[in-house]
Design a protein around this motif. Sequence first.
Motif, PDB file in Angstrom:
ATOM      1  N   ASN A  49       3.083  26.779  13.509  1.00 32.70           N
ATOM      2  CA  ASN A  49       2.851  25.376  13.855  1.00 32.70           C
ATOM      3  C   ASN A  49       3.555  24.989  15.155  1.00 32.70           C
ATOM      4  O   ASN A  49       4.174  23.925  15.262  1.00 32.70           O
ATOM      5  N   TYR A 150       8.835  23.523  14.537  1.00 34.34           N
ATOM      6  CA  TYR A 150       9.078  24.803  13.870  1.00 34.34           C
ATOM      7  C   TYR A 150      10.458  25.370  14.187  1.00 34.34           C
ATOM      8  O   TYR A 150      11.250  25.658  13.278  1.00 34.34           O
ATOM      9  N   ASP A 170       8.249  30.489   6.861  1.00 30.50           N
ATOM     10  CA  ASP A 170       7.001  30.026   7.477  1.00 30.50           C
ATOM     11  C   ASP A 170       6.232  29.039   6.596  1.00 30.50           C
ATOM     12  O   ASP A 170       5.721  28.028   7.081  1.00 30.50           O
ATOM     13  N   TRP A 174       5.638  25.102   7.485  1.00 25.21           N
ATOM     14  CA  TRP A 174       4.249  24.636   7.593  1.00 25.21           C
ATOM     15  C   TRP A 174       4.066  23.330   6.818  1.00 25.21           C
ATOM     16  O   TRP A 174       3.475  22.377   7.319  1.00 25.21           O
TER      17      TRP A 174
END
Length: 223
Positions: A49, A150, A170, A174
């Motif tokens: 992202n 991120y 991750d 997200w």
Amino acid sequence: MDNLMEMGTKELIAEAIRLDSEQKKGRSLLNRYKAELERRGMKVMEDQNTHYVRFFGDSGKASVTDSSRLDILNPDKLKLLIGEGVYKTKIKENVKTDYKVDAKLERALKAVFQEDYTFEQSLDEFLQGMDPAPDRAQRSILAKKLKGDYEKDRAVLIETLKLPEDADLDVELWYIYKIKNAELIRAFLPEEGIDSTMDGIRKCILVDSKTAVTLDYDEEDAG
């Protein structure tokens, strides 16, 4: 290069054609290499992202940037949908009818257009569902520091939750990104009828995306 004036015309033409042909072949091959770097960069950016990624090599580095531009197609309708107060304070109309949108509102509108958000749960509910779940003090810190970025959010999670540097976050990042987008959307749009409002917004704005690959190296070493 030093004795160009001594070269015959036919020889000059032949050399110019050779160099031009080499440049065209080189550009074609370079575009293929850049396209592959772009493909790999887009994969990383989608997973994380982010809108920027940097790859490192022995002789230099390559940066892949994904930029998007918001274009307001129907300003009068957008004003009705987001409210005149938000419109007047967050959007500036330049003399040539160009629109400069506040960064936070722009992010919210882009998220609406790209459906890049989730209303399934609040940030606190999501944090409580993590395994292991952060305690109340940690959740309070995370609520203040998590922004939907991120790299920054990853550092915040690792520092606050005392996680290893190579922790796989991750999926969590997200969801946090989409939840923070949803928070922005709710901050600007009226809660009642928000789904129909967002449908209307998608019809009066446009988001264009562009990806660029930049190479950074020492030209003398490369030569």
